[in-house]
Design an enzyme around this catalytic site. Structure first.
Site, PDB file in Angstrom:
ATOM      1  CE1 TYR A 108       4.461 -32.474  25.777  1.00  9.28           C
ATOM      2  CE2 TYR A 108       6.454 -32.543  27.122  1.00  9.28           C
ATOM      3  CZ  TYR A 108       5.658 -31.914  26.183  1.00  9.28           C
ATOM      4  OH  TYR A 108       6.050 -30.720  25.639  1.00  9.28           O
ATOM      5  NE  ARG A 133       6.547 -35.930  10.388  1.00 12.00           N
ATOM      6  CZ  ARG A 133       5.537 -36.775  10.207  1.00 12.00           C
ATOM      7  NH1 ARG A 133       5.607 -37.713   9.270  1.00 12.00           N
ATOM      8  NH2 ARG A 133       4.464 -36.710  10.948  1.00 12.00           N
ATOM      9  NE  ARG A 167       7.514 -28.990  12.603  1.00  4.23           N
ATOM     10  CZ  ARG A 167       6.713 -28.816  13.650  1.00  4.23           C
ATOM     11  NH1 ARG A 167       5.433 -28.979  13.511  1.00  4.23           N
ATOM     12  NH2 ARG A 167       7.192 -28.459  14.820  1.00  4.23           N
ATOM     13  CG  ASP A 194       9.945 -35.855  20.707  1.00  2.00           C
ATOM     14  OD1 ASP A 194       9.943 -34.797  20.058  1.00  2.00           O
ATOM     15  OD2 ASP A 194       9.391 -35.976  21.812  1.00  2.00           O
ATOM     16  NE  ARG A 229      11.902 -29.790  19.166  1.00  5.09           N
ATOM     17  CZ  ARG A 229      10.566 -29.738  19.210  1.00  5.09           C
ATOM     18  NH1 ARG A 229       9.890 -29.381  18.164  1.00  5.09           N
ATOM     19  NH2 ARG A 229       9.931 -30.078  20.301  1.00  5.09           N
TER      20      ARG A 229
HETATM   21  O1  CP3 Z   1      16.798 -30.718  18.034  1.00  7.19           O
HETATM   22  C1  CP3 Z   1      16.695 -31.530  17.093  1.00  7.19           C
HETATM   23  O2  CP3 Z   1      16.788 -31.199  15.897  1.00  7.19           O
HETATM   24  C2  CP3 Z   1      16.549 -32.986  17.429  1.00  7.19           C
HETATM   25  C3  CP3 Z   1      15.199 -33.470  17.421  1.00  7.19           C
HETATM   26  C4  CP3 Z   1      14.240 -33.095  18.555  1.00  7.19           C
HETATM   27  C5  CP3 Z   1      12.846 -33.121  18.353  1.00  7.19           C
HETATM   28  N1  CP3 Z   1      12.251 -32.888  19.556  1.00  7.19           N
HETATM   29  C6  CP3 Z   1      12.189 -33.416  17.082  1.00  7.19           C
HETATM   30  C7  CP3 Z   1      10.761 -33.106  16.894  1.00  7.19           C
HETATM   31  C8  CP3 Z   1      14.475 -32.749  19.888  1.00  7.19           C
HETATM   32  C9  CP3 Z   1      15.783 -32.529  20.615  1.00  7.19           C
HETATM   33  C10 CP3 Z   1      13.190 -32.641  20.523  1.00  7.19           C
HETATM   34  C11 CP3 Z   1      13.025 -32.349  21.956  1.00  7.19           C
HETATM   35  C12 CP3 Z   1      11.683 -32.124  22.493  1.00  7.19           C
HETATM   36  N2  CP3 Z   1      10.515 -32.720  22.115  1.00  7.19           N
HETATM   37  C13 CP3 Z   1      11.415 -31.277  23.600  1.00  7.19           C
HETATM   38  C14 CP3 Z   1      12.445 -30.527  24.417  1.00  7.19           C
HETATM   39  C15 CP3 Z   1      12.996 -29.318  23.726  1.00  7.19           C
HETATM   40  C16 CP3 Z   1      11.978 -28.226  23.555  1.00  7.19           C
HETATM   41  O3  CP3 Z   1      11.672 -27.921  22.385  1.00  7.19           O
HETATM   42  O4  CP3 Z   1      11.531 -27.660  24.552  1.00  7.19           O
HETATM   43  C17 CP3 Z   1      10.020 -31.343  23.843  1.00  7.19           C
HETATM   44  C18 CP3 Z   1       9.284 -30.593  24.918  1.00  7.19           C
HETATM   45  C19 CP3 Z   1       9.468 -32.263  22.891  1.00  7.19           C
HETATM   46  C20 CP3 Z   1       8.048 -32.704  22.803  1.00  7.19           C
HETATM   47  C21 CP3 Z   1       7.446 -32.489  21.464  1.00  7.19           C
HETATM   48  N3  CP3 Z   1       7.830 -33.110  20.297  1.00  7.19           N
HETATM   49  C22 CP3 Z   1       6.356 -31.632  21.159  1.00  7.19           C
HETATM   50  C23 CP3 Z   1       5.630 -30.748  22.164  1.00  7.19           C
HETATM   51  C24 CP3 Z   1       6.117 -31.746  19.774  1.00  7.19           C
HETATM   52  C25 CP3 Z   1       5.004 -31.095  18.989  1.00  7.19           C
HETATM   53  C26 CP3 Z   1       5.268 -29.676  18.745  1.00  7.19           C
HETATM   54  C27 CP3 Z   1       6.055 -29.511  17.482  1.00  7.19           C
HETATM   55  O5  CP3 Z   1       7.074 -28.807  17.494  1.00  7.19           O
HETATM   56  O6  CP3 Z   1       5.606 -30.095  16.485  1.00  7.19           O
HETATM   57  C28 CP3 Z   1       7.070 -32.653  19.254  1.00  7.19           C
HETATM   58  C29 CP3 Z   1       7.203 -33.089  17.831  1.00  7.19           C
HETATM   59  C30 CP3 Z   1       8.539 -32.969  17.202  1.00  7.19           C
HETATM   60  N4  CP3 Z   1       9.740 -33.331  17.773  1.00  7.19           N
HETATM   61  C31 CP3 Z   1       8.807 -32.516  15.874  1.00  7.19           C
HETATM   62  C32 CP3 Z   1      10.193 -32.604  15.682  1.00  7.19           C
HETATM   63  C33 CP3 Z   1      10.963 -32.271  14.433  1.00  7.19           C
HETATM   64  C34 CP3 Z   1       7.763 -32.079  14.861  1.00  7.19           C
HETATM   65  C35 CP3 Z   1       7.006 -33.247  14.321  1.00  7.19           C
HETATM   66  C36 CP3 Z   1       7.065 -33.387  12.801  1.00  7.19           C
HETATM   67  O7  CP3 Z   1       8.015 -32.950  12.132  1.00  7.19           O
HETATM   68  O8  CP3 Z   1       6.141 -34.019  12.272  1.00  7.19           O
END
Ligand code: CP3
Length: 356
Positions: free
Chosen positions: A165, A47, A38, A84, A34
């Site tokens: 999901y 964003r 943010r 994602d 990640r």
């Molecule tokens: O790693 C990186 O920088 C690349 C981008 C990336 C995101 N999600 C961006 C994201 C990666 C590799 C993921 C993987 C992901 N997404 C996983 C597996 C890794 C882990 O963290 O366990 C999972 C389970 C998800 C599902 C997901 N996406 C959830 C549950 C959420 C909401 C929770 C949260 O952190 O906001 C997301 C949203 C998400 N994916 C955001 C980002 C930057 C935040 C949304 C935003 O910025 O508006």
């Protein structure tokens, strides 16, 4: 603050790829799950210009811009494509929305046999790549930005985690619905996982063909299962993805990551991936001792980055004593948290790169 990207000399061996492929890197490589997110003010700025997270993910120029931000701003040794694991859901017929402050919501979750039977993914698994063309274009544009400065990691979710999901309809504490399907109607469960495996293998292979230099399979929620159930219900599907990707993309290292699953370590090693990701619940010496030939990734607790640069440096020094000269991919044990001070993320990267 940003670093200047000086061109790499011809034949430069990227530390991240060297370590991932089990060779001794010139210096220890580090990236952060990640890392484009943010906690970075520049990420939040980009964003803000999109009405939704999915719109953002579907815009290759914006993807290429934020993917390289952590490379320039904190100095990581690999970029990970901004996207994602849930982008597969809309092409599979699911109405996915990222709700502000809540996370992913699926408005029409896949819970019955008829819905799952009607989904794509049954045959060659190639049937949704056309709808994911924006991801492949994002990879190409990111590579134009990076110009070989660091490798680019592509990724997908593990079939079990993505299925969670789809069936739960969003994030879930117990995965009760998915597990109920698994235990009560194994045939439908396996059909869903088989389709996801087919689509995920084809998706990852196309990412490599578009220029991804390494691939990560994130099965974040595998630790929700007992070892026996993991072996019966998840491992064969994950293995089928790994085997197909490895056969189609020789030389492209594959990383497997799961969270909260120390009891499944032997199973993850049995997948035959290049790198096994660890969270902080595993002690590195134990993993190293049990699996001397396996390259690992991890595993600092993400909340440790809420401490101070001094404490982070100290902790990394201790970890370095344990890692010694083993090829190791440095990372956190899970994604960096949004509240993390940028200077602490930088301190982590600098400490990994620094002398003992
Ligand atoms: O790693 C990186 O920088 C690349 C981008 C990336 C995101 N999600 C961006 C994201 C990666 C590799 C993921 C993987 C992901 N997404 C996983 C597996 C890794 C882990 O963290 O366990 C999972 C389970 C998800 C599902 C997901 N996406 C959830 C549950 C959420 C909401 C929770 C949260 O952190 O906001 C997301 C949203 C998400 N994916 C955001 C980002 C930057 C935040 C949304 C935003 O910025 O508006």
């Amino acid at each position: 603050m940003s670093t200047l990207r000086t061109p790499r000399p011809a034949g430069y061996k990227h530390p991240f790829l060297e370590a991932a492929l089990g060779r001794a890197p010139e210096r220890p490589p580090v990236w952060i799950m990640r890392q484009a997110g943010r906690y970075l003010p520049d990420y939040r700025r980009v964003r803000k210009s999109f009405p939704s997270f999915l719109e953002f993910c579907r815009t290759p120029d914006a993807v290429a811009e934020v993917t390289v931000q952590p490379v320039d701003q904190i100095g990581v040794d690999a970029a990970i494509l901004f996207s994602d694991i849930l982008v597969l859901l809309p092409p599979m017929g699911l109405n996915l929305e990222f709700v502000e402050g809540e996370g992913p919501v699926v408005h029409n979750p896949a819970r019955d046999a008829a819905t799952i039977a009607a989904m794509p993914g049954g045959k060659d698994g190639d049937d949704i790549n056309a709808e994911l063309a924006y991801v492949f274009e994002g990879i190409r544009r990111t590579q134009q930005n990076l110009q070989g400065y660091v490798p680019l990691i592509g990724f997908a979710g593990g079939p079990f985690t993505v299925a969670s999901y789809m069936v739960e309809g969003g994030s879930s504490k117990e995965l009760a619905r998915l597990k109920a399907l698994m235990f009560s109607d194994a045939k439908t469960y396996h059909l869903l996982l088989t389709k996801l495996s087919n689509l995920t293998a084809a998706y990852l292979i196309e990412q490599a063909r578009s220029g991804a230099n390494a691939l990560t399979l994130m099965d974040s929620w595998a630790g929700y299962l007992s070892p026996a159930d993991y072996r019966a219900f998840v491992l064969p599907h994950t293995k089928s993805v790994v085997d197909r990707v490895k056969a189609a993309c020789p030389g492209v290292p594959v990383i497997h990551y799961a969270n909260g699953a120390p009891t499944l370590l032997n199973d993850f090693v049995s997948l035959g991936v290049n790198v096994v990701g660890l969270d902080w619940r595993v002690e590195l010496p134990d993993a190293f001792k049990a699996h001397p030939a396996q390259v690992f990734q991890g595993n600092l607790d993400p909340t440790f980055l809420f401490s101070t640069p001094e404490k982070i440096t100290e902790r990394v020094k201790q970890m370095k004593q344990v890692v010694g000269s083993r090829p190791h991919v440095w990372n956190l044990g899970h994604g960096i948290l949004p509240q993390t001070p940028v200077e602490n993320a930088r301190a982590f990267v600098d400490a990994v790169h620094g002398a003992l």
